[in-house]
Design a protein around this motif. Structure first.
Motif, PDB file in Angstrom:
ATOM      1  N   ALA A   2      16.267  57.918 -33.047  1.00 19.85           N
ATOM      2  CA  ALA A   2      17.182  58.772 -32.306  1.00 19.85           C
ATOM      3  C   ALA A   2      17.254  60.147 -32.951  1.00 19.85           C
ATOM      4  CB  ALA A   2      18.558  58.130 -32.276  1.00 19.85           C
ATOM      5  N   HIS A   3      17.296  61.160 -32.131  1.00 24.03           N
ATOM      6  CA  HIS A   3      17.520  62.526 -32.602  1.00 24.03           C
ATOM      7  C   HIS A   3      18.765  63.026 -31.906  1.00 24.03           C
ATOM      8  CE1 HIS A   3      13.843  63.226 -34.911  1.00 24.03           C
ATOM      9  NE2 HIS A   3      13.286  62.406 -34.043  1.00 24.03           N
ATOM     10  N   SER A  22      32.778  62.341 -26.217  1.00 17.66           N
ATOM     11  CA  SER A  22      31.973  61.708 -25.166  1.00 17.66           C
ATOM     12  C   SER A  22      30.519  62.189 -25.193  1.00 17.66           C
ATOM     13  CB  SER A  22      32.592  61.939 -23.787  1.00 17.66           C
ATOM     14  OG  SER A  22      32.653  63.322 -23.490  1.00 17.66           O
ATOM     15  N   GLY A  23      30.296  63.482 -25.486  1.00 18.31           N
ATOM     16  CA  GLY A  23      28.929  64.003 -25.541  1.00 18.31           C
ATOM     17  C   GLY A  23      28.100  63.356 -26.636  1.00 18.31           C
ATOM     18  N   LEU A  24      28.753  62.959 -27.713  1.00 17.82           N
ATOM     19  CA  LEU A  24      28.058  62.268 -28.802  1.00 17.82           C
ATOM     20  C   LEU A  24      27.953  60.780 -28.511  1.00 17.82           C
ATOM     21  CD1 LEU A  24      26.704  62.333 -31.530  1.00 17.82           C
ATOM     22  CD2 LEU A  24      28.970  62.271 -32.592  1.00 17.82           C
ATOM     23  N   LYS A  25      28.996  60.228 -27.942  1.00 18.19           N
ATOM     24  CA  LYS A  25      28.998  58.796 -27.635  1.00 18.19           C
ATOM     25  C   LYS A  25      27.841  58.437 -26.698  1.00 18.19           C
ATOM     26  CE  LYS A  25      32.152  55.112 -26.451  1.00 18.19           C
ATOM     27  NZ  LYS A  25      33.426  54.736 -25.887  1.00 18.19           N
ATOM     28  N   LYS A  26      27.503  59.335 -25.778  1.00 17.67           N
ATOM     29  CA  LYS A  26      26.375  59.109 -24.866  1.00 17.67           C
ATOM     30  C   LYS A  26      25.056  58.998 -25.630  1.00 17.67           C
ATOM     31  CE  LYS A  26      28.442  61.579 -21.001  1.00 17.67           C
ATOM     32  NZ  LYS A  26      28.396  62.813 -20.194  1.00 17.67           N
ATOM     33  N   GLN A  27      24.984  59.628 -26.802  1.00 12.59           N
ATOM     34  CA  GLN A  27      23.770  59.590 -27.614  1.00 12.59           C
ATOM     35  C   GLN A  27      23.725  58.362 -28.523  1.00 12.59           C
ATOM     36  OE1 GLN A  27      22.674  63.496 -29.376  1.00 12.59           O
ATOM     37  NE2 GLN A  27      24.502  64.270 -28.336  1.00 12.59           N
ATOM     38  N   LEU A  28      24.784  57.568 -28.485  1.00 10.66           N
ATOM     39  CA  LEU A  28      24.898  56.394 -29.357  1.00 10.66           C
ATOM     40  C   LEU A  28      25.087  55.117 -28.536  1.00 10.66           C
ATOM     41  CD1 LEU A  28      27.424  57.977 -31.858  1.00 10.66           C
ATOM     42  CD2 LEU A  28      25.069  57.353 -32.393  1.00 10.66           C
ATOM     43  N   PRO A  29      24.191  54.817 -27.615  1.00 13.48           N
ATOM     44  CA  PRO A  29      24.418  53.661 -26.745  1.00 13.48           C
ATOM     45  C   PRO A  29      24.489  52.326 -27.485  1.00 13.48           C
ATOM     46  CG  PRO A  29      22.172  54.458 -26.500  1.00 13.48           C
ATOM     47  CD  PRO A  29      22.910  55.457 -27.355  1.00 13.48           C
ATOM     48  N   GLU A  30      23.799  52.207 -28.612  1.00 14.51           N
ATOM     49  CA  GLU A  30      23.790  50.940 -29.346  1.00 14.51           C
ATOM     50  C   GLU A  30      24.956  50.818 -30.323  1.00 14.51           C
ATOM     51  OE1 GLU A  30      21.826  53.886 -31.915  1.00 14.51           O
ATOM     52  OE2 GLU A  30      21.599  53.418 -29.816  1.00 14.51           O
ATOM     53  N   LEU A 111      31.602  67.305 -36.616  1.00 19.83           N
ATOM     54  CA  LEU A 111      30.460  66.399 -36.579  1.00 19.83           C
ATOM     55  C   LEU A 111      29.248  67.260 -36.243  1.00 19.83           C
ATOM     56  CD1 LEU A 111      31.961  63.450 -34.496  1.00 19.83           C
ATOM     57  CD2 LEU A 111      31.892  63.714 -36.978  1.00 19.83           C
ATOM     58  N   ALA A 112      28.329  67.367 -37.186  1.00 19.56           N
ATOM     59  CA  ALA A 112      27.144  68.213 -37.024  1.00 19.56           C
ATOM     60  C   ALA A 112      25.913  67.316 -36.976  1.00 19.56           C
ATOM     61  CB  ALA A 112      27.038  69.214 -38.174  1.00 19.56           C
ATOM     62  N   CYS A 113      25.286  67.249 -35.814  1.00 24.35           N
ATOM     63  CA  CYS A 113      24.111  66.384 -35.635  1.00 24.35           C
ATOM     64  C   CYS A 113      22.904  67.004 -36.328  1.00 24.35           C
ATOM     65  CB  CYS A 113      23.830  66.198 -34.160  1.00 24.35           C
ATOM     66  SG  CYS A 113      25.172  65.335 -33.309  1.00 24.35           S
ATOM     67  N   GLN A 114      22.160  66.163 -37.036  1.00 23.20           N
ATOM     68  CA  GLN A 114      20.971  66.593 -37.761  1.00 23.20           C
ATOM     69  C   GLN A 114      19.891  65.527 -37.607  1.00 23.20           C
ATOM     70  OE1 GLN A 114      21.035  68.712 -41.214  1.00 23.20           O
ATOM     71  NE2 GLN A 114      22.303  70.085 -40.038  1.00 23.20           N
ATOM     72  N   PHE A 115      19.111  65.634 -36.565  1.00 20.30           N
ATOM     73  CA  PHE A 115      18.007  64.713 -36.309  1.00 20.30           C
ATOM     74  C   PHE A 115      18.485  63.266 -36.188  1.00 20.30           C
ATOM     75  CE2 PHE A 115      16.137  68.197 -38.934  1.00 20.30           C
ATOM     76  CZ  PHE A 115      15.512  68.850 -37.896  1.00 20.30           C
TER      77      PHE A 115
END
Length: 154
Positions: A2-3, A22-30, A111-115
């Motif tokens: 996941a990125h 919610s924008g981050l939760k969508k990237q974390l389906p598992e 929360l800062a996403c990094q790859f």
């Protein structure tokens, strides 16, 4: 792998719980099924990994030579405080108190996403980090990304 993408501002409630945007939760389906792992970062921040990503890290660590003192120390410090995070029914996670203290997190969080990971910063520490941007960011980019690598402009 996941990125993750994005930067999110959040607040902890009085119990130390943080709503996953919610924008981050969508990237974390598992995440709801498998959980997440939170750990100390190299600077005074925290890092959230998916369970699968954490297992890859642990697998890499297990291949290191534990007969070497530096290796043992690194593993010990790197894994210190690592904890499982579970989303509750409201989509919140409880940040462990000892990790909040380590990172200086009180209420406001970035929360800062990094790859493949999500950095968790106290808002003030994150702002300070970004205020210290190198005077010549282009030179830093050349030093880090140069040496025959393809650039973003190509």
């Amino acid at each position: 792998m996941a990125h993750f993408l994005g930067e999110f501002e959040c607040k902890l409630d009085v119990k130390g719980r943080m709503m996953i945007p919610s924008g981050l939760k969508k990237q974390l389906p598992e995440a709801e099924k498998e959980g997440l792992v939170i750990n100390r970062g190299f600077e005074k921040h925290l890092v959230i990994y998916t369970r699968k990503e954490w297992e890859k890290i642990v697998e890499d660590l297990s291949k290191l030579n534990s007969y070497e003192k530096k290796t043992r120390e690194f593993i010990r410090y790197f894994t210190r405080g690592a904890s499982e995070l579970s989303l509750d029914a409201a989509g919140r996670v409880l940040l462990p108190k000892n990790l909040q203290e380590y990172a200086g997190i009180t209420t406001e969080v970035v929360l800062a996403c990094q790859f493949n990971k999500i950095e968790v910063w106290a808002q003030e520490a994150y702002d300070t980090q970004l205020d210290n941007e190198p005077e010549n960011f282009a030179r830093l980019a050349e030093e880090v990304m140069g040496g025959g690598r393809r650039g973003a402009d190509e």
